[in-house]
Design a protein around this motif. Structure first.
Motif, mmCIF file in Angstrom:
data_model
loop_
_atom_site.group_PDB
_atom_site.id
_atom_site.type_symbol
_atom_site.label_atom_id
_atom_site.label_comp_id
_atom_site.label_asym_id
_atom_site.label_seq_id
_atom_site.Cartn_x
_atom_site.Cartn_y
_atom_site.Cartn_z
ATOM 1 N N LYS A 15 3.119 -1.164 -9.676
ATOM 2 C CA LYS A 15 4.240 -1.342 -8.761
ATOM 3 C C LYS A 15 3.762 -1.789 -7.388
ATOM 4 N N ILE A 16 2.649 -1.219 -6.912
ATOM 5 C CA ILE A 16 2.060 -1.620 -5.636
ATOM 6 C C ILE A 16 1.634 -3.085 -5.678
ATOM 7 N N ILE A 38 12.736 -4.909 3.862
ATOM 8 C CA ILE A 38 11.313 -4.741 4.133
ATOM 9 C C ILE A 38 11.004 -3.300 4.529
ATOM 10 N N ALA A 39 11.896 -2.726 5.338
ATOM 11 C CA ALA A 39 11.695 -1.331 5.745
ATOM 12 C C ALA A 39 11.721 -0.407 4.518
ATOM 13 N N LYS A 40 12.649 -0.708 3.632
ATOM 14 C CA LYS A 40 12.741 0.094 2.396
ATOM 15 C C LYS A 40 11.492 -0.071 1.546
ATOM 16 N N LEU A 41 11.029 -1.346 1.465
ATOM 17 C CA LEU A 41 9.814 -1.589 0.690
ATOM 18 C C LEU A 41 8.615 -0.899 1.325
ATOM 19 N N ASN A 42 8.541 -0.973 2.634
ATOM 20 C CA ASN A 42 7.432 -0.306 3.332
ATOM 21 C C ASN A 42 7.477 1.206 3.106
ATOM 22 N N GLU A 75 4.591 3.448 1.346
ATOM 23 C CA GLU A 75 3.992 4.649 1.943
ATOM 24 C C GLU A 75 4.139 5.847 1.006
ATOM 25 N N MET A 76 5.296 5.943 0.376
ATOM 26 C CA MET A 76 5.521 7.057 -0.554
ATOM 27 C C MET A 76 4.594 6.952 -1.756
ATOM 28 N N GLN A 100 -0.163 8.633 -4.658
ATOM 29 C CA GLN A 100 -1.455 8.273 -5.249
ATOM 30 C C GLN A 100 -2.580 9.116 -4.673
ATOM 31 N N SER A 101 -2.538 9.310 -3.352
ATOM 32 C CA SER A 101 -3.604 10.112 -2.720
ATOM 33 C C SER A 101 -3.511 11.576 -3.102
#
Length: 335
Positions: free
Chosen positions: A179-180, A212-216, A220-221, A226-227
């Protein structure tokens, strides 16, 4: 006068045609008689013959109404119907090689071992001297083997569950990674388009500002998820820890089983040592144990004789038992 055997009875009827099924029944019957006389060495053959007699209902050709009536009242060999099924169960549960190799432990103990697989039964036999154990001791060994098998299955299921959980985590990480990559591709595509014209870039930013804000935010989520997930090293450590835990528990159970076996052997050896080298009081105590066991066995045997329906068979066993007891008394008198 003793009753004629079935073969003699059929042979005497010279003018009566004998059906093939009857001859097969008589032959099977004779094989059972021969096997009964060699029960210690022909357990497998006797069990197979009894199974054929039961499954094909050959006893009907010999004039008996049921398999139980045949084994208990045939006059040439007889025992309880349950014992006949014990022999049949043995040949149905174990291979011929198993019965030939281990028939010396007795049909009663072999019946107890039918609760296990053939491989587990061999392991139980090889773990100790079953021929020298009583029925309760063999039952205890079988129960312990069954419990150990159930525990092993439980551990295996837990290990498989842990493995599946790790696989699911890896699948989720792979999906997030894809997805990333898709989002990054969209960003690169948007950047290429933006380079064509500053105006187009401004309009694209205004138009897709919220997207874009939603995608960003999604990026981040995803990065945060992942981390937060376990690393490859952490997954390996979790799996190794689970395996070590199960291995330690399994070793503990095996050690406990071996300790119980050694304790039983030590107790049996202690009785033998006391009988041979103990004080008079210890010797008497051991002899009382053996005497009690002998009383139980003889008492049970007398009950079986009394329960025999055939008077002729009962009288034969009574006469034989009296002769044996007279011999025992004579041997004791000579000590």
């Amino acid at each position: 006068m003793e009753e004629k055997s079935l073969i003699e009875a059929f042979a005497a009827e010279e003018h009566t045609p004998v059906a093939p099924e009857v001859m097969e029944a008589v032959a099977c019957h004779q094989k059972i008689i021969e096997s009964a006389k060699l029960a210690g060495t022909a357990l497998m053959e006797m069990g197979k013959a009894l199974k054929i007699m039961r499954d094909k209902k050959l006893y009907l050709r010999l004039g008996y109404e049921s398999f139980g009536q045949y084994v208990e009242q045939n006059g040439e060999y007889s025992f309880k119907e349950r014992q006949a099924y014990t022999y049949i169960k043995a040949v149905e549960s174990f291979s011929g090689k198993f019965l030939e190799d281990h028939g010396d432990i007795g049909i009663t103990k072999i019946e107890l071992l039918t609760a296990l697989s053939e491989q587990d039964a061999v392991e139980v036999i090889e773990s100790g001297d079953l021929a020298g154990m009583n029925v309760d001791e063999v039952k205890a060994l079988v129960r312990e083997k069954q419990a150990l098998g159930e525990q092993l299955i439980f551990w295996k299921e837990e290990a498989e569950t842990a493995k599946d959980d790790l696989t699911d985590t890896e699948d989720q990480l792979e999906k997030l990674k894809k997805k990333i990559e898709e989002i990054e591709a969209m960003k690169r595509k948007a950047a290429v388009q933006a380079e064509k014209s500053a105006e187009q870039l401004r309009k694209a930013k205004e138009k897709h500002k919220g997207e874009i804000a939603k995608l960003n935010a999604e990026i981040e989520m995803i990065k945060a998820e992942q981390s937060a997930g376990p690393t490859e090293e952490q997954r390996r450590e979790i799996l190794e820890s689970a395996e070590e835990k199960h291995k330690a528990e399994l070793e503990a159970l095996r050690a406990e089983y071996e300790e119980k076996t050694r304790a039983a052997e030590a107790e049996k050896q202690a009785l033998a040592d006391k009988l041979k080298n103990g004080t008079p009081d210890e010797t008497r105590a051991v002899l009382r144990v053996y005497f009690t066991e002998m009383q139980k066995t003889v008492g049970s045997f007398i009950e079986k004789i009394a329960a025999t329906h055939d008077p002729e068979s009962r009288n034969r066993f009574i006469t034989g038992t009296v002769r044996w007891l007279e011999g025992v008394i004579e041997d004791l008198g000579e000590m």
